[in-house]
Design a protein around this motif. Structure first.
Motif, PDB file in Angstrom:
ATOM      1  N   SER A 168       5.089  -6.838  30.330  1.00 36.51           N
ATOM      2  CA  SER A 168       5.580  -5.518  30.717  1.00 36.51           C
ATOM      3  C   SER A 168       6.000  -5.499  32.173  1.00 36.51           C
ATOM      4  O   SER A 168       5.495  -6.248  33.004  1.00 36.51           O
ATOM      5  N   SER A 169       6.966  -4.631  32.452  1.00 30.32           N
ATOM      6  CA  SER A 169       7.349  -4.292  33.820  1.00 30.32           C
ATOM      7  C   SER A 169       7.013  -2.823  34.010  1.00 30.32           C
ATOM      8  O   SER A 169       7.460  -1.988  33.236  1.00 30.32           O
ATOM      9  N   MET A 170       6.218  -2.538  35.013  1.00 29.11           N
ATOM     10  CA  MET A 170       5.853  -1.148  35.287  1.00 29.11           C
ATOM     11  C   MET A 170       5.361  -1.022  36.718  1.00 29.11           C
ATOM     12  O   MET A 170       4.805  -1.971  37.279  1.00 29.11           O
ATOM     13  N   PRO A 171       5.616   0.137  37.321  1.00 33.06           N
ATOM     14  CA  PRO A 171       5.186   0.313  38.708  1.00 33.06           C
ATOM     15  C   PRO A 171       3.672   0.399  38.821  1.00 33.06           C
ATOM     16  O   PRO A 171       2.994   0.915  37.923  1.00 33.06           O
ATOM     17  N   ASN A 172       3.141  -0.140  39.903  1.00 31.58           N
ATOM     18  CA  ASN A 172       1.732  -0.002  40.247  1.00 31.58           C
ATOM     19  C   ASN A 172       1.644   0.868  41.493  1.00 31.58           C
ATOM     20  O   ASN A 172       2.385   0.631  42.460  1.00 31.58           O
ATOM     21  N   PHE A 173       0.749   1.827  41.486  1.00 31.96           N
ATOM     22  CA  PHE A 173       0.624   2.755  42.605  1.00 31.96           C
ATOM     23  C   PHE A 173      -0.668   2.518  43.382  1.00 31.96           C
ATOM     24  O   PHE A 173      -1.746   2.344  42.786  1.00 31.96           O
ATOM     25  N   LEU A 174      -0.545   2.515  44.695  1.00 31.57           N
ATOM     26  CA  LEU A 174      -1.706   2.629  45.567  1.00 31.57           C
ATOM     27  C   LEU A 174      -1.909   4.122  45.765  1.00 31.57           C
ATOM     28  O   LEU A 174      -1.062   4.801  46.353  1.00 31.57           O
ATOM     29  N   VAL A 175      -3.002   4.628  45.211  1.00 35.06           N
ATOM     30  CA  VAL A 175      -3.267   6.071  45.195  1.00 35.06           C
ATOM     31  C   VAL A 175      -4.469   6.376  46.084  1.00 35.06           C
ATOM     32  O   VAL A 175      -5.428   5.604  46.136  1.00 35.06           O
ATOM     33  N   SER A 176      -4.412   7.516  46.775  1.00 40.46           N
ATOM     34  CA  SER A 176      -5.525   7.914  47.634  1.00 40.46           C
ATOM     35  C   SER A 176      -5.810   9.408  47.489  1.00 40.46           C
ATOM     36  O   SER A 176      -4.906  10.196  47.195  1.00 40.46           O
ATOM     37  N   VAL A 177      -7.083   9.762  47.680  1.00 41.40           N
ATOM     38  CA  VAL A 177      -7.461  11.181  47.710  1.00 41.40           C
ATOM     39  C   VAL A 177      -7.756  11.616  49.140  1.00 41.40           C
ATOM     40  O   VAL A 177      -8.158  12.760  49.377  1.00 41.40           O
ATOM     41  N   ASP A 178      -7.526  10.696  50.090  1.00 40.58           N
ATOM     42  CA  ASP A 178      -7.723  11.010  51.508  1.00 40.58           C
ATOM     43  C   ASP A 178      -6.425  11.602  52.055  1.00 40.58           C
ATOM     44  O   ASP A 178      -5.405  10.914  52.134  1.00 40.58           O
ATOM     45  N   PRO A 179      -6.419  12.872  52.443  1.00 40.09           N
ATOM     46  CA  PRO A 179      -5.186  13.522  52.916  1.00 40.09           C
ATOM     47  C   PRO A 179      -4.607  12.896  54.179  1.00 40.09           C
ATOM     48  O   PRO A 179      -3.411  13.063  54.467  1.00 40.09           O
ATOM     49  N   SER A 180      -5.408  12.164  54.923  1.00 42.33           N
ATOM     50  CA  SER A 180      -4.923  11.558  56.166  1.00 42.33           C
ATOM     51  C   SER A 180      -4.174  10.242  55.915  1.00 42.33           C
ATOM     52  O   SER A 180      -3.519   9.721  56.819  1.00 42.33           O
ATOM     53  N   PRO A 186      -5.569  16.960  41.837  1.00 46.89           N
ATOM     54  CA  PRO A 186      -4.644  17.579  42.804  1.00 46.89           C
ATOM     55  C   PRO A 186      -4.705  16.968  44.198  1.00 46.89           C
ATOM     56  O   PRO A 186      -3.750  17.101  44.977  1.00 46.89           O
ATOM     57  N   GLU A 187      -5.787  16.296  44.537  1.00 51.81           N
ATOM     58  CA  GLU A 187      -5.911  15.682  45.860  1.00 51.81           C
ATOM     59  C   GLU A 187      -5.304  14.280  45.909  1.00 51.81           C
ATOM     60  O   GLU A 187      -5.095  13.731  46.993  1.00 51.81           O
ATOM     61  N   ALA A 188      -5.026  13.710  44.763  1.00 54.60           N
ATOM     62  CA  ALA A 188      -4.522  12.336  44.715  1.00 54.60           C
ATOM     63  C   ALA A 188      -3.018  12.303  44.973  1.00 54.60           C
ATOM     64  O   ALA A 188      -2.268  13.177  44.528  1.00 54.60           O
ATOM     65  N   HIS A 189      -2.568  11.291  45.678  1.00 52.69           N
ATOM     66  CA  HIS A 189      -1.152  11.138  45.985  1.00 52.69           C
ATOM     67  C   HIS A 189      -0.822   9.652  46.115  1.00 52.69           C
ATOM     68  O   HIS A 189      -1.700   8.821  46.365  1.00 52.69           O
ATOM     69  N   VAL A 190       0.448   9.311  45.930  1.00 60.70           N
ATOM     70  CA  VAL A 190       0.898   7.926  45.987  1.00 60.70           C
ATOM     71  C   VAL A 190       1.134   7.513  47.440  1.00 60.70           C
ATOM     72  O   VAL A 190       1.874   8.160  48.176  1.00 60.70           O
ATOM     73  N   VAL A 191       0.505   6.412  47.817  1.00 61.94           N
ATOM     74  CA  VAL A 191       0.682   5.838  49.150  1.00 61.94           C
ATOM     75  C   VAL A 191       1.723   4.719  49.114  1.00 61.94           C
ATOM     76  O   VAL A 191       2.520   4.562  50.032  1.00 61.94           O
ATOM     77  N   LEU A 192       1.731   3.953  48.008  1.00 60.08           N
ATOM     78  CA  LEU A 192       2.633   2.813  47.887  1.00 60.08           C
ATOM     79  C   LEU A 192       3.005   2.610  46.425  1.00 60.08           C
ATOM     80  O   LEU A 192       2.153   2.699  45.544  1.00 60.08           O
ATOM     81  N   ASP A 193       4.298   2.339  46.170  1.00 62.33           N
ATOM     82  CA  ASP A 193       4.824   2.080  44.831  1.00 62.33           C
ATOM     83  C   ASP A 193       5.324   0.630  44.804  1.00 62.33           C
ATOM     84  O   ASP A 193       6.160   0.243  45.620  1.00 62.33           O
ATOM     85  N   SER A 194       4.829  -0.171  43.860  1.00 60.03           N
ATOM     86  CA  SER A 194       5.201  -1.588  43.821  1.00 60.03           C
ATOM     87  C   SER A 194       6.697  -1.790  43.604  1.00 60.03           C
ATOM     88  O   SER A 194       7.268  -2.786  44.074  1.00 60.03           O
ATOM     89  N   TYR A 195       7.366  -0.868  42.908  1.00 59.42           N
ATOM     90  CA  TYR A 195       8.807  -0.994  42.712  1.00 59.42           C
ATOM     91  C   TYR A 195       9.563  -0.870  44.034  1.00 59.42           C
ATOM     92  O   TYR A 195      10.604  -1.497  44.225  1.00 59.42           O
ATOM     93  N   ASP A 196       9.027  -0.056  44.950  1.00 58.84           N
ATOM     94  CA  ASP A 196       9.632   0.041  46.270  1.00 58.84           C
ATOM     95  C   ASP A 196       9.458  -1.274  47.032  1.00 58.84           C
ATOM     96  O   ASP A 196      10.360  -1.713  47.755  1.00 58.84           O
TER      97      ASP A 196
END
Length: 337
Positions: free
Chosen positions: A117-129, A212-222
């Motif tokens: 498979s090819s699929m993006p991997n995300f570095l996700v964080s719940v730290d707003p900073s 709701p606190e989680a957000h993407v820091v890094l996308d492997s496709y990028d």
């Protein structure tokens, strides 16, 4: 008398050669395959559930061959089992596969059987900073499966090299905490062990983003500049040479499973949910399967630049000049990269 002796000797030689021929043609009575956790391994789940390996073994005249599946938490663990002879087909991220390709060039000669498979991997964080990788400090921790050798490890090192220079590719290595994807997700969401970030894969990254606190820091496709092979299957040259029919049966089963998923996304989602214990909804998994960024294919994508980066930073000694260097000929007719 001499004629009789000659005839006896020829007969004995003929019988002996038949014995050797029979031994050479005998294939393993049991094939052991690996799979791991996550939607990216769906082709293997389909192969297991629909008994596709058994189907193709039977078509090859090997109806009595036993097929066994083992589950691993990381590609490095699968590598250990493969080299010890407890496993015939390993499965995992491209990082561990390429490392074993490099280290076994003079003995087991491990190569890829096909991509999964090819699929993006995300570095996700719940730290707003933490908005980008530049925001990580020495006290932050990043959970990831197979930390140090996993596909996520290389993605992060590539991103670090772009940001701070190739000589500093290990800058964030000390923040990595080795945890299987499900455990890494739980730790981040609960804050256990001070973990507020995880570099993970589907479906775990999408489950994380429901917070709701989680957000993407890094996308492997990028990082890779587009779709990139995430998971693959690999084996030893010894197995392929000694078990040609069994090897082909597994390749054919992979092709059939991949085609079935792409033709039946709803049924594939139902099967995944059933196999995973019903923890996710079918609609949630089906949405992922239909996501244009998610591809189930045997074709390696952007694997060569990934492997060449591993060489450039010294993770592997041998530099592949083509993606075909990393795979067995059975998939060389595909439009890989």
């Amino acid at each position: 008398m001499k004629t009789a002796q000659l005839g006896s000797r020829l007969l004995a030689a003929g019988l002996l050669s038949l014995c050797f021929f029979g031994t050479a043609q005998a294939e393993k009575s049991e094939i052991v395959l690996a799979r791991q956790f996550g939607i990216g391994y769906l082709p293997l789940t389909v192969m297991n559930h629909h008994e596709l390996v058994q189907k193709h073994l039977q078509a090859a005249g090997l109806k009595d061959t036993k097929v066994t599946w083992s589950r691993f938490a990381s590609g490095s663990a699968a590598n250990d089992a493969l080299l010890s002879g407890q496993l015939d087909f390993a499965a995992g991220g491209t990082g561990p596969a390429i490392i074993l390709w490099d280290r076994t060039r003079s003995n087991a000669k491990v190569k890829g059987v096909g991509a999964l498979s090819s699929m993006p991997n995300f570095l996700v964080s719940v730290d707003p900073s933490i908005k980008t990788i530049k925001d990580f400090s020495d006290g932050d921790k990043i959970a990831m499966a197979g930390a140090g050798s996993s596909v996520q490890t290389i993605y992060l090192q590539m991103a670090v090299a772009k940001e701070w220079g190739k000589e500093n590719f290990k800058k964030l290595n000390t923040l990595m905490v080795n945890l299987p994807h499900p455990e890494g997700l739980k730790s981040m969401l609960s804050g256990a062990g001070g973990i507020k970030s995880t570099f993970t894969s589907p479906p775990f990254q999408y489950m994380a983003l429901e917070n709701p606190e989680a957000h993407v820091v890094l996308d492997s496709y990028d990082v890779m500049g587009g779709p990139n092979t995430f998971l693959m299957v690999w084996a030893t040259s010894k197995f392929r040479e000694e078990n040609p029919k069994s090897f082909k049966a597994v390749v054919d089963a992979m092709k059939e499973a991949t085609d079935w998923i792409n033709a039946n996304p709803r049924e594939a989602a139902e099967l995944y949910v059933q196999d995973a214990g019903g923890k996710e909804s079918v609609e949630f998994i089906e949405k992922m399967i239909r996501d244009p960024q998610v591809k189930f294919t045997l074709t390696p994508e952007r694997l060569l630049p990934y492997a060449q980066f591993m060489h450039d930073i010294g993770t592997i000694r041998n530099r592949p000049e083509s993606w075909k260097d990393l795979f067995f000929p059975e998939v060389h007719d595909l439009q890989g990269s």
